[in-house]
Every structure is written in structure tokens, then in C-alpha cells.
Design an enzyme around this catalytic site. Structure first.
Site, short mmCIF file in Angstrom:
data_model
loop_
_atom_site.label_atom_id
_atom_site.label_comp_id
_atom_site.label_asym_id
_atom_site.label_seq_id
_atom_site.Cartn_x
_atom_site.Cartn_y
_atom_site.Cartn_z
N GLY B 41 73.21 47.34 -2.65
CA GLY B 41 73.05 48.85 -1.76
C GLY B 41 72.09 48.14 -0.35
O GLY B 41 71.30 47.51 -0.55
N ARG B 331 63.69 74.26 -1.87
CA ARG B 331 65.25 74.07 -1.92
C ARG B 331 65.83 74.89 -3.27
O ARG B 331 66.63 75.46 -3.34
CB ARG B 331 65.84 72.51 -2.04
CG ARG B 331 65.43 71.92 -0.64
CD ARG B 331 65.94 70.70 -0.43
NE ARG B 331 65.87 70.16 0.85
CZ ARG B 331 66.08 68.82 1.31
NH1 ARG B 331 66.67 68.11 0.39
NH2 ARG B 331 66.13 68.75 2.50
N HIS B 401 73.51 67.95 -3.81
CA HIS B 401 72.96 67.21 -2.78
C HIS B 401 72.23 66.05 -3.15
O HIS B 401 72.36 64.96 -2.81
CB HIS B 401 72.16 68.24 -1.91
CG HIS B 401 71.46 67.31 -0.65
ND1 HIS B 401 72.16 66.67 0.24
CD2 HIS B 401 70.08 67.18 -0.34
CE1 HIS B 401 71.47 66.21 1.17
NE2 HIS B 401 70.08 66.32 0.76
N GLU B 425 66.64 56.61 -4.14
CA GLU B 425 67.32 57.86 -5.10
C GLU B 425 67.74 57.32 -6.47
O GLU B 425 67.85 57.86 -7.53
CB GLU B 425 68.59 58.26 -4.28
CG GLU B 425 68.90 59.72 -5.04
CD GLU B 425 69.88 60.40 -4.34
OE1 GLU B 425 70.39 59.88 -3.20
OE2 GLU B 425 70.60 61.30 -4.84
N ARG B 435 63.09 67.94 -5.22
CA ARG B 435 62.61 67.02 -4.02
C ARG B 435 62.28 67.85 -2.96
O ARG B 435 63.23 68.73 -2.52
CB ARG B 435 63.54 65.72 -3.76
CG ARG B 435 62.96 65.08 -2.48
CD ARG B 435 64.01 63.88 -2.28
NE ARG B 435 65.41 64.32 -1.85
CZ ARG B 435 65.72 64.76 -0.65
NH1 ARG B 435 64.78 65.00 0.11
NH2 ARG B 435 67.09 65.21 -0.59
#
Lengths: 256, 636
Positions: B41, B331, B401, B425, B435
Site C-alpha cells: 500500500g 457523522r 465511506h 485504515e 471516526r
């Protein structure tokens, strides 16, 4: 919601591998005007897979116009007919029922076609590796507010830093030059106080690698700016030229 | 049940990381080049770790499935990055950032990890500025800040609406510098498809070369996974098309415990779905909620144009329900509230959307100020929808998301497999059950720049792992297993496309393991996912060969893992008989419809151990709060 679909004839460049000969293949599609261009290709691919035929190979990732992965030449224009957007942001409402649409890969000496619409753009990474950075190791750093930078200067640097590295500038240029890409990074770092110590070396090293990789020289047609999805200005190329000349006049790399 | 040791250092919260750094063993500078580290990554976590480890002198190999490390999905983050600089003199501090993050995560994160995150947050901003990241500035030349959800201070640093891009390009440039210097070797267009363990330790990886199809083996002293989240299990999410769970899932099947898989974040401000051909969802930065007001009509099935609905007939439901935080409520709460009003039939023109309106802000501040703050976001909106948000309110709706869950890691970010580190993540560690905005960039870079370089060094110096030869039979066994798996995929030749089946999975996940979950739905989901898995292996059609670029095969390989992970997410959600953060169990809510946590029984991390397909054992890591008091999260 009942939606009205538009019917298109899509002519797509198919090329099984780098060494094989490619050609355009016709596909008919009926698609929602709210779909994106890449979603239209997804639909063609889903139909092909259902018929056990190989889908069209094309790259995309974020589909929000920021990662720079997607890049198609649509009706002769990199990223299609609408200015200042990447291919993934182009929506089908910009086409009319009955249109014929031509889809090709980015074409440039330094960008080899790998399969269908996928090209190899690692040359751009190599140019960055040659000097597109500030040589600072993790840790040994002053407080972020220790160096004030004027809002205007910071803003112009940000304009240049917005480059997404898609390579449309190269594909748009008749010389397949990477000047706009290189100038954006050179400008960003030359404008900032943090970039000053390496200012001379940076421009020399990046331009050298750019030339070695087979990117052409600037055609002065401004096609790059016209096709850039982020609207990177050719003023950056002017700055790159100034930086390059200045670097050669007062080079830090004093030869013995 | 295995004993999970989070290895949290002793001592007061404020001194844990400082003391731990001092107590760690060091690798002699001359010996560092003898150690190979694999990093999978190249996003914020991977690129920053690779650059930092390369600078230290380790031999690093970086793998990415993209054509360039600069494409990683971190690049899409729009709004900003938090830090406790207190440049605005508004009362911020490391402790406040720590507290906000713990509270925002609904008290389901580890105190020590979160405190360290807040502690190193300031160094991240310094680091990025030193790299030339052009953060927004004020006229005096100082850095500008804005507010994000779940905070009452302005601590978010930003670079227009492209903060993730600028931070990633900063980390990428440092990474490319190390590539140039020969400390980091870059492998693009390679997808990790398995982890190689020998005697229970991580010793290398097996990847598929996405150009010629070759299955390649790589060996190292330690392996780092920084491969992002798994929200694409929903098919439609804001994640990039290629984001996938394969690297962490296959490591999970090799022994790495998977923590809190059901903790997924449904982001409140995304563009609504346009139709069946939709390939992904687009996020509109949460920063828009600084100036935009969210509302729906007070009437059901109100088909009027939004500008024709008079002020007194509008319900600014977030401002009404949560007056202290209003449109900047966290959120999970904002998303759930949107779902509530839409379920009541009060969505925009009766559909699955709510309005985000800038009219008042434009009247108050002038159009030019709004343009300066959000110009590029407004352009994105208009490009996609064909509507101009300066004149007509935006239509938004929640979408998957971010995934707070991920591989379980201890304080050193090491998984239950010695030598396997997990950053960003991909791990579970810092965000609890929800989060906060502008904290993902912070965590990715904290892990990569300032945590892993220390803890990996400590592992190498104290465990003294041996690098195994690629001739070790373990490598060939794993390689062969994967070649057979690919062969099997290509031989099914069924009737459904990979995306057909992925969409079916997405619908199950969204309807039953999405914003609202209940026992009945979760039990159905577990069965339906298991059935879909059987259907996949009988009826999928993977076109093409394994010898060249084959995107159909790539997608099929990733879907195998989603079909297994989806079930674990449902099982985890079923097991957790409480509501917390992004995990809302409809059975557990207050009379006002707020999440009802159960701290007595569920103040723990669920860490799942893979046994067989469809079978896991639950391990629990108790969450011990020594500094903050568990409180009902209130944003009223």
C-alpha cells in the site's frame, strides 16, 4: 424516476497487448444521461462479460477527478470535450442521442499502450524521483508556523500543486512534451521558501530525466493547458524556463 | 480463547509514548540496511512509513496495485487534517483532541493509542509544511484552520478541498526521494494476494503481477499492511474502485485477528444514487457543513422545488435536535438523522436525499467567500449533477465511506501474527465505533511517520527475526494455492458477471448491515451471504486468462474476500447487543432514538479469529478507561 436514455455508437480502441496491432471496435449502447462516461463503459463491459467476451481494459480509481488514473482520448480530446475535468467526471448528458463517440488511449512516445486503453505512465514518477521534492527527513523540522508564507504565494503554489499527474498534457501535445507536468512541480517548490535550497539542482535534474525518457520539447501551442483537467496554467512553463536558464547561469553544481 | 495483550505501556497517559520510545530497543545505524521490510500500500500510511523507514536506512519494498504510488485513495480526502496546535487560541490541546476523538468514537477505542495519536498530530503538520504542502494560509502568512464535525474548536488544517491529495503528494515525494536514493524499491501493478507465515511469523508475501499474471514471491524480516478499508463490500461506497480487503482478509485467514468488523462509517454528505448503472458514490466534504444548512420539508412527499418551500415549512433537523453542534454533529448522528427523515417520507421530492443549503451563508458572507472556501466542491457537484449549488440547494445522502474496523493490532501496531504490522485504515485502533472528520489523514500519517518507524525497529532489535529464503517450501505452497484458486475462478464459466454478484452482496449489506441493524435482519444477512457465496462459486463468469492484464479476474479475486468478510461483519453486528457510533442496533436506542450503549457488557474490542469458512471464534480485549469517564455522548 423514469429516465430517458440516449443511444450511442461507441468506437473503442482495442489492442490485446503492447506488441499487437490495435483497431477500433464498435459497440452500441443505450445509457442514462446521468451516468458518467466510465459507467457507460462499465455497462458495455458487463454486457461483454455476459456474452463471455473480454471486457474493454481501461483504468480508473477514485472516479472523483483527483487520483489521475483515468485518462482517455474521447473524440480526439484527452479527457473529452468538457474543459477542466478528468474522464471520470464527464457525464453522458454532454452527448446527444445518436452520437458516435471515439475512445482511444493517451498516445505518446513515452506512454506505451499496455492493453486496450491502458498506458504505462511510470515516466512521470521517474521525473519526480529525480528531484520533485524537498529533501527533508521525517522528524528534524521546525514548527509549521515558523516560516510565514504570504497567502498569495501559497495560493499560487497550490494552483501548481493541484496537478493530478494524469498525463493529459503529454497526450495533448504534438511533441508529447511533459513540460506542463514538470513545470507544475518545479513551480510549486520554487515558489515556497522551503524549496529554495534545492531550487537549482531540482530543475536541472528533473529536466534531464524528462529529456532522457523521450518526452518531447515544448510545442508552444498551449494544448496542454487547454486539456488539463485541473487547469494548470502555461505560466508554469514560463517559470520552468526561467528557473532552468537561471539554474544554468548560477548552477550550484560547480564542475571542477 | 486466546489472550490478547494490547501491550499498553505502564504509567500516566501523558508519559506512555515518551517512556515507551525510550524503553524500545534500537537497531544500530549500520545494521539497519541488513533488514528488509515489505510495505503493501502506498497511501498516506504506506508511503509515509516507507519514506521514513527508508530514511532510517532499512531496505524497503513497496507494493501497490496502481500504476503509480500517487494514485492511492488517500488522495481523495477533501476536507482536512486535525492537529492540536491551538494556533487559533480557542482552547485546543492534545488532551482535548484526545478526548474529542475518544468521545467521537463513542468510547470504543483504546485510550493509550488515541492519546498518542493526538500527541504526534502536531509533528505531522510540521512535517507536511517542511515538505512543501501548500496548506491554506491567512494574510499574515500563518496557517489557517477550520472546524469539522464533533469538535468545538478550529483545529483542521486544509489545502482547499484537496487536503488528501496534497498530503499524499507530500508523502509520495518523500517516498520517491528514497526510491531515487535506492533505499526503497517500488513494485507497481502488483496485488498482494497472500501472506506467507513460517512458524507463526510473517515472513513475506505473494503477489499477482497484474501485467503478465505471474504469481511472485517476496521475503522480508517484517511485513507492513497499509492497504486501507473495506467499504467496497457495499459495492456502492465513496471508496475508489480498486479499494479492497484482499490483503488484510487473506492475512486474517493466516491468523491475524479481525477487530470490530461491523464498525463502518456511513458518511452523511454524499451525492445521491442516480440509477442502476451507478459505479460508486461521490463524497462532498464534511467541511461544507461549516456553512451549509441541512434541511428537509416538514411535509411528507413534498414535490415542490426546494427554493419554493418557504422558510417556515423547512425542518433544519440537525439544528433542531442538536442545537450545540447543529450541522456539525458527528457523522454517525448526522447520517442516521438523514435516514430518519427520509424514512418518514420527507426526503427531497420524496426521494432518498436531503438538502444542504448555502443560501444563508452566501447572504451573510458573500458569494466570493463561499467560492473561495468551497469553489472546487461546488464545481464537482455541478459537473456530476448538472445543478448549480450557488442557486439551488445541494442534494445529499449518506453513503458507506470508512471502516473503523480492521486487523487487530497492539499498541505497537503489530497484529496477532508476529512481524505483521498494520497501519492506517487497515487497522482498527484509533477511531472506536465512529471516526471524526479530518482524523483519517491524521491517523494514516501518525502511524507511518511517527509510530511504525519506532515500533518496527523495536521488533527487529528485540525479536531478531530471520529472513527466510524464497526457496522455503512455505512460499511455494502459498503460491501454488493461489494459482489453483485463480485456475478455479477461470474455470467456473457461469452466467453472472462479477459485478452482478457484487451488487447483490451490496444490497444485502446496505439493507441489513448498514445504517440500522436488527437481530432478524442480521440473521437473514448471514444466511443470504453464505448462499450468495455458493452461488458465486457455481455461477460466476470470469472472462479471459491469467496470463495478462485481466481486470475481471482482479475484481473476482476481491469479491471472494468480500463474500466472506460480509458475513463476519453481520456476525459481529449481531454479537454486539448495543448501539455505539456507526453501529446502530435498532433494538438498543433511547426513547429519543439515540444510540444506547451498554458499557457494562460491551466495553471491549471484538477480535475475531478465523477458524474455517463461515466459522470464527470471538476474542475480547477489554477497554479500560483510566482517564476519561464513560459518558453518554451528547451533542445537544
Amino acid at each position: 424516476m423514469a429516465e430517458k436514455k440516449i443511444n450511442l455508437l461507441v468506437k473503442v480502441w482495442r489492442q490485446p497487448s503492447t506488441t499487437s496491432v490495435g483497431s477500433f471496435v464498435d459497440y452500441k449502447i443505450s445509457v442514462s444521461p446521468d451516468s458518467s462516461f466510465l459507467e457507460m463503459l462499465d455497462e458495455i463491459n458487463n454486457d461483454l462479460e455476459k456474452k463471455n467476451l473480454e471486457p474493454i481494459a481501461f483504468e480508473s480509481d477514485c472516479r472523483e477527478g483527483i487520483c489521475g488514473t483515468c485518462g482517455l482520448v474521447i473524440n480526439g480530446q484527452p479527457h473529452g470535450p468538457i474543459p477542466k475535468i478528468a474522464t471520470c467526471q464527464l457525464h453522458m448528458r454532454n452527448f446527444k442521442d445518436g452520437d458516435t463517440v471515439w475512445v482511444e488511449p493517451f498516445r505518446a512516445k513515452a506512454f506505451q499502450v499496455m492493453k486496450d486503453l491502458i498506458v504505462e505512465r511510470s515516466g512521470l514518477d521517474k521525473i519526480i524521483a529525480a528531484g520533485g521534492y524537498i529533501s527533508v527527513n521525517t522528524g528534524s523540522i521546525p514548527d509549521a508556523n515558523a516560516i510565514p508564507i504570504s497567502k498569495e504565494r501559497s495560493s499560487i503554489a497550490m494552483d501548481a500543486a493541484a496537478c493530478i499527474g494524469c498525463g493529459a498534457c503529454v497526450a495533448a501535445c504534438k511533441n508529447a512534451s511533459a513540460m506542463l507536468f514538470v513545470s507544475a512541480k518545479v513551480s510549486q517548490l520554487a515558489l515556497l521558501p522551503q524549496g529554495q535550497p534545492e531550487r537549482t539542482r531540482r530543475v536541472q535534474n528533473m529536466v534531464k530525466v524528462m529529456d532522457e525518457l523521450g518526452f518531447g520539447s515544448c510545442s508552444n501551442t498551449y494544448a496542454c493547458e487547454a486539456e488539463c483537467p485541473k487547469g494548470i496554467s502555461v505560466k508554469n512553463i514560463a517559470r520552468l524556463n526561467r528557473e532552468f536558464i537561471l539554474a544554468n547561469v548560477k548552477s550550484d553544481n560547480i564542475e571542477a | 480463547m486466546a489472550k490478547l495483550d494490547p501491550k499498553i505501556p505502564a504509567g500516566p497517559l501523558q508519559e506512555k509514548w515518551v517512556n515507551h520510545k525510550f524503553n524500545m530497543k534500537l537497531v544500530n545505524p549500520a545494521n539497519k540496511r541488513k533488514y528488509d521490510i515489505i510495505i503493501v500500500g502506498s497511501g498516506l500510511a504506506g508511503a509515509s512509513a516507507a519514506a521514513s523507514l527508508g530514511e532510517l536506512g532499512y531496505k524497503v519494498k513497496v507494493f501497490t496495485y496502481n500504476d503509480s504510488p500517487r494514485r492511492a485513495h488517500s488522495i481523495s480526502a477533501q476536507g482536512g487534517i486535525n492537529a492540536a496546535k491551538n494556533y487559533q487560541n480557542d482552547g485546543d490541546s492534545i488532551y482535548r483532541l484526545f478526548y474529542d476523538t475518544i468521545k467521537g468514537g463513542d468510547f470504543r477505542a483504546r485510550e493509550a493509542n488515541v492519546y498518542r495519536l493526538a500527541e504526534v498530530s502536531n509533528s505531522i503538520i510540521d512535517q507536511c509544511v517542511a515538505q512543501g504542502v501548500p496548506f491554506a494560509r491567512e494574510y499574515g502568512g500563518m496557517l489557517d484552520n477550520r472546524s469539522f464535525g464533533g469538535a468545538q474548536v478550529s483545529r483542521t488544517f486544509y489545502a482547499r478541498g484537496q487536503t488528501g491529495q496534497q498530503l499524499l503528494l507530500g508523502a509520495y515525494s518523500s517516498l520517491m526521494r528514497q526510491v531515487h536514493l535506492g533505499n526503497v524499491e517500488l513494485f507497481t501493478r502488483r496485488e498482494m494476494i497472500d501472506l506467507v507465515t513460517i512458524d507463526g511469523q510473517a515472513k513475506g508475501i505473494v503477489v499477482r503481477n497484474m501485467v503478465d499474471g505471474a504469481i511472485e514471491k517476496y521475503s522480508a524480516h517484517a511485513v507492513v499492511l497499509a492497504t486501507g478499508g473495506y467499504a467496497n463490500v457495499f459495492f456502492l461506497s465513496t471508496n475508489a474502485m480498486n479499494c479492497n480487503t484482499t490483503a488484510i482478509w487473506r492475512a486474517h485467514k493466516k491468523g491475524a485477528f479481525f477487530a470490530n468488523p461491523c464498525f463502518t462509517q456511513i458518511h452523511p454528505t454524499c451525492l445521491p444514487i442516480h440509477g442502476e448503472g451507478q459505479s460508486k458514490l461521490t463524497l462532498m466534504s464534511e467541511s461544507l457543513r461549516n456553512d451549509g444548512r441541512i434541511w428537509v420539508s416538514k411535509l411528507k412527499k413534498d414535490m415542490r422545488e426546494p427554493n419554493d418551500i418557504p422558510e417556515e415549512e423547512r425542518d433544519y433537523y440537525l439544528e433542531r435536535k442538536y442545537p450545540s453542534f447543529g450541522n456539525l454533529s458527528p457523522r454517525d448522528i448526522s447520517s442516521r438523522s438523514a435516514k430518519e427523515v427520509v424514512d418518514e417520507g420527507r426526503g427531497a421530492k420524496g426521494g432518498d436525499a436531503v438538502y444542504l443549503d448555502f443560501k444563508d451563508a452566501i447572504n451573510r458572507l458573500g458569494k466570493h467567500v463561499i467560492e473561495e472556501r468551497y469553489g472546487n466542491l461546488f464545481e464537482i457537484y455541478e459537473t456530476i449533477t448538472g445543478e448549480n449549488p450557488y442557486n439551488v440547494p445541494m442534494k445529499i445522502y449518506p453513503a458507506p465511506h470508512y471502516t473503523m474496523g480492521g486487523l487487530w493490532v497492539d499498541y505497537n501496531l503489530m497484529s496477532t501474527i508476529p512481524g505483521l504490522f498494520v497501519l492506517g485504515e487497515a487497522n482498527f485502533s484509533d477511531h472506536g465505533a465512529n471516526r471524526l472528520g479530518a482524523s483519517a489523514l491524521m491517523q494514516g500519517l501518525a502511524d507511518g511517520y511517527f509510530v511504525a518507524p519506532y515500533t518496527i525497529g523495536d521488533y527487529l532489535a528485540s525479536a531478531k527475526p530471520k529472513k527466510e529464503s524464497l526457496d522455503h517450501p512455505a512460499f511455494d505452497t502459498v503460491k501454488k494455492e493461489n494459482e489453483e484458486l485463480i485456475g478455479k475462478l477461470l474455470s467456473i464459466k457461469g452466467k453472472q458477471t462479477v459485478d452482478d454478484i457484487h451488487k447483490k452482496l451490496g444490497r444485502i449489506m446496505w439493507n441489513k448491515v448498514g445504517m440500522g441493524r436488527n437481530e432478524k435482519g442480521l440473521k437473514e444477512a448471514i444466511k443470504e451471504i453464505a448462499d450468495l457465496r455458493v452461488e458465486f462459486w457455481k455461477d460466476v463468469n470470469v472472462v479471459g486468462t491469467d496470463k495478462d492484464i485481466n481486470q475481471c479476474l482482479e475484481r473476482a479475486g476481491r469479491l471472494i474476500d468480500y463474500l466472506e468478510l460480509g458475513e463476519l461483519m453481520a456476525r459481529d453486528a449481531l454479537e454486539r447487543n448495543e448501539s455505539c457510533g456507526g453501529h446502530f442496533r435498532e433494538e438498543y436506542q433511547t426513547p429519543e432514538g439515540e444510540a444506547l450503549r451498554n458499557d457494562e457488557e460491551y466495553a471491549f474490542v471484538s477480535a475475531w479469529e478465523y477458524k474455517n469458512l463461515g466459522s470464527w471464534e470471538l476474542n475480547k480485549e477489554p477497554l479500560i478507561y483510566e482517564n476519561v469517564q464513560l459518558a453518554t455522548r451528547s451533542y445537544k
